[in-house]
Design a protein around this motif. Structure first.
Motif, PDB file in Angstrom:
ATOM      1  N   ALA A  33       0.850  -1.182   0.000  1.00  0.00           N
ATOM      2  CA  ALA A  33       0.000   0.000   0.000  1.00  0.00           C
ATOM      3  C   ALA A  33       0.889   1.236   0.000  1.00  0.00           C
ATOM      4  O   ALA A  33       2.029   1.197   0.468  1.00  0.00           O
ATOM      5  CB  ALA A  33      -0.923   0.024   1.208  1.00  0.00           C
ATOM      6  N   GLY A  35       0.545   5.728   0.331  1.00  0.00           N
ATOM      7  CA  GLY A  35      -0.415   6.754   0.698  1.00  0.00           C
ATOM      8  C   GLY A  35       0.210   8.116   0.899  1.00  0.00           C
ATOM      9  O   GLY A  35       1.423   8.285   0.806  1.00  0.00           O
ATOM     10  N   CYS A  50      -4.987   6.750   0.598  1.00  0.00           N
ATOM     11  CA  CYS A  50      -4.275   5.464   0.587  1.00  0.00           C
ATOM     12  C   CYS A  50      -4.687   4.682  -0.651  1.00  0.00           C
ATOM     13  O   CYS A  50      -5.855   4.708  -1.052  1.00  0.00           O
ATOM     14  CB  CYS A  50      -4.609   4.687   1.847  1.00  0.00           C
ATOM     15  SG  CYS A  50      -3.945   3.007   1.893  1.00  0.00           S
ATOM     16  N   ASP A  52      -4.290   0.795  -2.278  1.00  0.00           N
ATOM     17  CA  ASP A  52      -3.864  -0.593  -2.142  1.00  0.00           C
ATOM     18  C   ASP A  52      -3.155  -1.000  -3.428  1.00  0.00           C
ATOM     19  O   ASP A  52      -3.764  -1.032  -4.489  1.00  0.00           O
ATOM     20  CB  ASP A  52      -5.079  -1.486  -1.887  1.00  0.00           C
ATOM     21  CG  ASP A  52      -4.696  -2.911  -1.537  1.00  0.00           C
ATOM     22  OD1 ASP A  52      -3.831  -3.486  -2.243  1.00  0.00           O
ATOM     23  OD2 ASP A  52      -5.245  -3.459  -0.567  1.00  0.00           O
ATOM     24  N   THR A  58      -8.868   2.502  -3.322  1.00  0.00           N
ATOM     25  CA  THR A  58      -8.429   3.709  -2.637  1.00  0.00           C
ATOM     26  C   THR A  58      -9.328   4.035  -1.452  1.00  0.00           C
ATOM     27  O   THR A  58     -10.486   3.603  -1.379  1.00  0.00           O
ATOM     28  CB  THR A  58      -8.418   4.911  -3.596  1.00  0.00           C
ATOM     29  OG1 THR A  58      -9.737   5.099  -4.123  1.00  0.00           O
ATOM     30  CG2 THR A  58      -7.450   4.678  -4.747  1.00  0.00           C
ATOM     31  N   GLN A  59      -8.784   4.796  -0.535  1.00  0.00           N
ATOM     32  CA  GLN A  59      -9.552   5.286   0.601  1.00  0.00           C
ATOM     33  C   GLN A  59      -8.990   6.640   0.990  1.00  0.00           C
ATOM     34  O   GLN A  59      -7.785   6.876   0.832  1.00  0.00           O
ATOM     35  CB  GLN A  59      -9.484   4.303   1.765  1.00  0.00           C
ATOM     36  CG  GLN A  59     -10.440   4.640   2.896  1.00  0.00           C
ATOM     37  CD  GLN A  59     -10.613   3.497   3.864  1.00  0.00           C
ATOM     38  OE1 GLN A  59     -10.328   2.345   3.537  1.00  0.00           O
ATOM     39  NE2 GLN A  59     -11.096   3.797   5.053  1.00  0.00           N
ATOM     40  N   SER A 104      -5.123  -2.994   5.983  1.00  0.00           N
ATOM     41  CA  SER A 104      -6.123  -2.247   5.214  1.00  0.00           C
ATOM     42  C   SER A 104      -5.763  -0.770   5.138  1.00  0.00           C
ATOM     43  O   SER A 104      -5.038  -0.244   5.988  1.00  0.00           O
ATOM     44  CB  SER A 104      -7.496  -2.399   5.866  1.00  0.00           C
ATOM     45  OG  SER A 104      -7.513  -1.721   7.107  1.00  0.00           O
ATOM     46  N   CYS A 105      -6.302  -0.112   4.115  1.00  0.00           N
ATOM     47  CA  CYS A 105      -6.091   1.332   4.022  1.00  0.00           C
ATOM     48  C   CYS A 105      -6.698   2.051   5.227  1.00  0.00           C
ATOM     49  O   CYS A 105      -6.165   3.076   5.658  1.00  0.00           O
ATOM     50  CB  CYS A 105      -6.677   1.871   2.719  1.00  0.00           C
ATOM     51  SG  CYS A 105      -5.512   1.836   1.326  1.00  0.00           S
ATOM     52  N   HIS A 106      -7.783   1.552   5.746  1.00  0.00           N
ATOM     53  CA  HIS A 106      -8.380   2.152   6.940  1.00  0.00           C
ATOM     54  C   HIS A 106      -7.360   2.169   8.080  1.00  0.00           C
ATOM     55  O   HIS A 106      -7.191   3.170   8.784  1.00  0.00           O
ATOM     56  CB  HIS A 106      -9.617   1.383   7.358  1.00  0.00           C
ATOM     57  CG  HIS A 106     -10.236   1.887   8.620  1.00  0.00           C
ATOM     58  ND1 HIS A 106     -11.038   3.022   8.658  1.00  0.00           N
ATOM     59  CD2 HIS A 106     -10.156   1.444   9.903  1.00  0.00           C
ATOM     60  CE1 HIS A 106     -11.423   3.243   9.897  1.00  0.00           C
ATOM     61  NE2 HIS A 106     -10.911   2.290  10.673  1.00  0.00           N
ATOM     62  N   TYR A 108      -4.028   1.950   7.787  1.00  0.00           N
ATOM     63  CA  TYR A 108      -2.890   2.799   7.443  1.00  0.00           C
ATOM     64  C   TYR A 108      -3.203   4.268   7.636  1.00  0.00           C
ATOM     65  O   TYR A 108      -2.369   5.028   8.146  1.00  0.00           O
ATOM     66  CB  TYR A 108      -2.480   2.563   6.000  1.00  0.00           C
ATOM     67  CG  TYR A 108      -1.864   1.215   5.745  1.00  0.00           C
ATOM     68  CD1 TYR A 108      -2.287   0.436   4.673  1.00  0.00           C
ATOM     69  CD2 TYR A 108      -0.858   0.729   6.565  1.00  0.00           C
ATOM     70  CE1 TYR A 108      -1.717  -0.800   4.431  1.00  0.00           C
ATOM     71  CE2 TYR A 108      -0.284  -0.506   6.330  1.00  0.00           C
ATOM     72  CZ  TYR A 108      -0.728  -1.272   5.262  1.00  0.00           C
ATOM     73  OH  TYR A 108      -0.161  -2.494   5.024  1.00  0.00           O
ATOM     74  N   LEU A 109      -4.387   4.691   7.212  1.00  0.00           N
ATOM     75  CA  LEU A 109      -4.728   6.108   7.343  1.00  0.00           C
ATOM     76  C   LEU A 109      -4.743   6.543   8.798  1.00  0.00           C
ATOM     77  O   LEU A 109      -4.469   7.701   9.113  1.00  0.00           O
ATOM     78  CB  LEU A 109      -6.076   6.394   6.683  1.00  0.00           C
ATOM     79  CG  LEU A 109      -6.091   6.354   5.162  1.00  0.00           C
ATOM     80  CD1 LEU A 109      -7.504   6.523   4.626  1.00  0.00           C
ATOM     81  CD2 LEU A 109      -5.191   7.438   4.574  1.00  0.00           C
TER      82      LEU A 109
END
Length: 126
Positions: A33, A35, A50, A52, A58-59, A104-106, A108-109
Motif C-alpha cells: 500500500a 499513501g 491510501c 492498495d 483507494t480510501q 487495510s487502508c483504513h 494505514y490512514l
C-alpha cells in the motif's frame, strides 16, 4: 528498503489545485500500500489518501470530502495526489508513505506506514 521522494509542493491560492508526485525506488515489489499523509504546524499527522497496491482500491481521510484523488503509474512506481478546491487549512507538509505488510487502508490512514519520504510543503494562501 523502499525510498520515497515527493515533489510538486508549492504555493497555491485558495480554490486552486496542485498535483503531488511520489517516486518509489528500492524494494518496490514489497509494497502493498502507498499513501499520502500531512502534518500542519502544531497539529497531529493526518492520513489523506491510501492506495492498495494489489488491487488499486483507494480510501481517503474524512477531511478530503472528494477534493483529492490518489492515482498511480505502476510502470514508473510513481503515485500522485491531485488536490483540488484547496483551502488555507490544507497548508501542511505532505508526506508520501508506503507499507509492505498488507493491512487495510483504513488501518494505514489511522496509524501510518513503514516507509516515509521527506515531505513536500504545500501552502494555500492568497
Amino acid at each position: 528498503q523502499v525510498q520515497l521522494v515527493e515533489s510538486g509542493g508549492g504555493l497555491v491560492q485558495p480554490g486552486g489545485s496542485l498535483r503531488l508526485s511520489c517516486k518509489a525506488s528500492g524494494s518496490t515489489r514489497s509494497i502493498r500500500a502507498i499513501g499520502w499523509f500531512r502534518q500542519a504546524p502544531g497539529k497531529e499527522r493526518e492520513g489523506a489518501a491510501c492506495l492498495d497496491w494489489r488491487d488499486g482500491s483507494t480510501q481517503y481521510g474524512g477531511f478530503v470530502k472528494g477534493r483529492f484523488t490518489i492515482s498511480r503509474d505502476v510502470v514508473n512506481n510513481t503515485v500522485y495526489l491531485e488536490m483540488n478546491s484547496l483551502k488555507p487549512e490544507d497548508t501542511a507538509v505532505y508526506y508520501c508513505a508506503a507499507d509492505r505488510w498488507g493491512s487495510s487502508c483504513h488501518f494505514y490512514l489511522n496509524y501510518g506506514m513503514d516507509y516515509w519520504g521527506n515531505g513536500t510543503l504545500v501552502t494555500v494562501s492568497s
